[in-house]
Scaffold this motif. Structure first.
Motif, short mmCIF file in Angstrom:
data_model
loop_
_atom_site.label_atom_id
_atom_site.label_comp_id
_atom_site.label_asym_id
_atom_site.label_seq_id
_atom_site.Cartn_x
_atom_site.Cartn_y
_atom_site.Cartn_z
N ALA A 66 70.78 -61.92 39.61
CA ALA A 66 69.56 -62.45 40.23
C ALA A 66 68.44 -61.42 40.15
O ALA A 66 67.28 -61.76 39.84
CB ALA A 66 69.84 -62.83 41.68
N GLU A 67 68.75 -60.16 40.44
CA GLU A 67 67.74 -59.10 40.34
C GLU A 67 67.16 -59.03 38.93
O GLU A 67 65.93 -58.94 38.75
CB GLU A 67 68.36 -57.75 40.70
CG GLU A 67 68.69 -57.55 42.16
CD GLU A 67 69.16 -56.13 42.43
OE1 GLU A 67 69.00 -55.26 41.54
OE2 GLU A 67 69.69 -55.87 43.53
N ASN A 68 68.03 -59.05 37.93
CA ASN A 68 67.57 -58.95 36.55
C ASN A 68 66.70 -60.15 36.16
O ASN A 68 65.72 -60.00 35.41
CB ASN A 68 68.77 -58.83 35.61
CG ASN A 68 69.45 -57.47 35.72
OD1 ASN A 68 68.82 -56.48 36.10
ND2 ASN A 68 70.74 -57.42 35.41
N SER A 69 67.07 -61.33 36.65
CA SER A 69 66.25 -62.52 36.38
C SER A 69 64.87 -62.39 37.01
O SER A 69 63.85 -62.75 36.40
CB SER A 69 66.94 -63.78 36.91
OG SER A 69 68.07 -64.11 36.12
N LEU A 70 64.82 -61.86 38.22
CA LEU A 70 63.53 -61.65 38.88
C LEU A 70 62.68 -60.63 38.12
O LEU A 70 61.48 -60.84 37.89
CB LEU A 70 63.75 -61.17 40.32
CG LEU A 70 64.09 -62.23 41.35
CD1 LEU A 70 64.67 -61.59 42.60
CD2 LEU A 70 62.86 -63.06 41.70
N LEU A 71 63.30 -59.54 37.73
CA LEU A 71 62.56 -58.47 37.04
C LEU A 71 62.01 -58.95 35.69
O LEU A 71 60.96 -58.49 35.25
CB LEU A 71 63.47 -57.26 36.83
CG LEU A 71 63.80 -56.47 38.11
CD1 LEU A 71 64.95 -55.50 37.87
CD2 LEU A 71 62.57 -55.71 38.62
N SER A 72 62.72 -59.87 35.05
CA SER A 72 62.27 -60.35 33.74
C SER A 72 61.36 -61.57 33.82
O SER A 72 60.61 -61.86 32.88
CB SER A 72 63.49 -60.69 32.86
OG SER A 72 64.24 -61.75 33.42
N SER A 73 61.40 -62.30 34.95
CA SER A 73 60.68 -63.57 35.04
C SER A 73 59.49 -63.56 35.98
O SER A 73 58.58 -64.38 35.83
CB SER A 73 61.64 -64.69 35.49
OG SER A 73 62.75 -64.79 34.64
N TRP A 74 59.50 -62.67 36.96
CA TRP A 74 58.44 -62.70 37.97
C TRP A 74 57.31 -61.77 37.58
O TRP A 74 57.52 -60.60 37.28
CB TRP A 74 59.01 -62.31 39.34
CG TRP A 74 57.98 -62.29 40.43
CD1 TRP A 74 57.50 -61.22 41.11
CD2 TRP A 74 57.27 -63.42 40.95
NE1 TRP A 74 56.55 -61.59 42.02
CE2 TRP A 74 56.39 -62.96 41.94
CE3 TRP A 74 57.31 -64.80 40.66
CZ2 TRP A 74 55.54 -63.80 42.65
CZ3 TRP A 74 56.46 -65.64 41.37
CH2 TRP A 74 55.60 -65.15 42.35
N GLY A 75 56.07 -62.28 37.62
CA GLY A 75 54.92 -61.50 37.19
C GLY A 75 54.13 -60.86 38.31
O GLY A 75 53.24 -60.04 38.06
N GLY A 76 54.42 -61.22 39.57
CA GLY A 76 53.69 -60.66 40.69
C GLY A 76 54.39 -59.46 41.30
O GLY A 76 55.28 -58.86 40.69
N ALA A 77 53.97 -59.09 42.51
CA ALA A 77 54.61 -57.99 43.22
C ALA A 77 56.04 -58.41 43.60
O ALA A 77 56.28 -59.56 43.98
CB ALA A 77 53.82 -57.64 44.47
N LEU A 78 56.97 -57.47 43.49
CA LEU A 78 58.38 -57.78 43.74
C LEU A 78 59.03 -56.62 44.49
O LEU A 78 59.03 -55.49 44.03
CB LEU A 78 59.11 -58.01 42.42
CG LEU A 78 60.63 -58.20 42.49
CD1 LEU A 78 61.00 -59.42 43.31
CD2 LEU A 78 61.22 -58.29 41.08
N ASN A 79 59.58 -56.93 45.67
CA ASN A 79 60.37 -55.96 46.44
C ASN A 79 61.81 -56.43 46.46
O ASN A 79 62.12 -57.48 47.04
CB ASN A 79 59.87 -55.85 47.88
CG ASN A 79 58.50 -55.23 48.02
OD1 ASN A 79 58.02 -55.07 49.13
ND2 ASN A 79 57.85 -54.89 46.92
#
Length: 263
Positions: A124-137
């Motif tokens: 899930a973390e890797n999907s977020l890092l590759s797919s999300w373009g905004g700020a991410l914590n």
């Protein structure tokens, strides 16, 4: 900031209650009103939302369910959140992503999950890092305890096994060692450090300095109850789950008093 919390379980519900106490307006979505596995329910998310705290997830022992809930919806969810104008995501992950390390973990080391739960969170973390373009914590939690906690979480499960005289599995050295965190401390730091303030992309462990072995924890719990625990040695040593402490994350009272007051 217009905040929506996805998931009203142990952590999400406690964060919501604390936000209410602080007078911070937000939307709280249950698994029925916003189901990660059902895209049709995503439309219930307020279109005014600019920040999302994803506290929902599965702790099942079934690999397919873990991946279906914790990982597979993430890429599509990222696109949906971007389409409605969300600018920031805070994602609740786990220290289980690290796997078996003999020392305290921290975000710089390589993740090598040794459980299907840890793998689902890392995916899930890797999907977020590759797919999300905004700020991410991405916030990696350890063993959290607090009011109204139930099995299968660690502390209620240990107490139940002690009271039923059922054996508790431990390593030859009494481990594994774990980091314990009170949900009040966790929620306060989630709000102050991540939800309210941090608008960059970061990965952070959220952990207290409370490291203890399962044997020592069960022994102290049993003494407090007025009995003795029964232990059984594991054929395969379970990995430790400890972390370098998060700054200023000190528990408010003694461990045992805190645990039993919380439960």
């Amino acid at each position: 900031m217009s905040l929506s919390i996805i998931g009203n379980g142990f952590i999400g519900g406690f964060v919501s209650n604390k936000l209410n106490f602080l007078g911070i307006k937000h939307f709280l979505y249950t698994s029925k009103s916003f189901n990660l596995c059902d895209e049709n329910t995503w439309k219930s998310l307020s279109t005014k939302t600019t920040q999302v705290f994803i506290a929902a997830g599965s702790m099942s022992s079934d690999e397919n369910e873990l991946q279906s809930v914790n990982h597979r919806p993430i890429k599509l969810l990222c696109k949906y959140l971007e389409d409605i104008g969300v600018k920031k995501v805070v994602f609740l992950s786990s220290g289980a992503v690290y796997g078996d390390y003999p020392y305290d973990t921290h975000p710089v080391i390589e993740c090598k999950p040794s459980s299907i739960y840890g793998l689902s969170k890392l995916n899930a973390e890797n999907s977020l890092l590759s797919s999300w373009g905004g700020a991410l914590n991405i916030v990696r939690l350890y063993f959290t305890y607090g009011p109204h906690q139930k099995k299968p979480r660690l502390i209620p499960n240990l107490i139940d096994r002690i009271q039923k005289k059922e054996p508790i599995l431990i390593n030859n050295d009494g481990g594994p060692k774990i980091t314990l965190n009170h949900v009040d401390d966790v929620s306060q730091h989630l709000i102050n450090t991540f939800i309210v303030n941090n608008h960059e992309t970061i990965i952070q462990n959220l952990a207290s300095p409370f490291n203890i072995s399962i044997k020592d924890l069960a022994t102290q719990l049993a003494t407090y109850i007025g009995t003795k625990p029964i232990f059984k040695f594991n054929n395969i040593n379970e990995p430790n789950h400890t972390s370098l402490p998060f700054p200023d994350m000190w528990p408010k009272s003694g461990l045992l008093e805190d645990i039993f007051h919380a439960l």
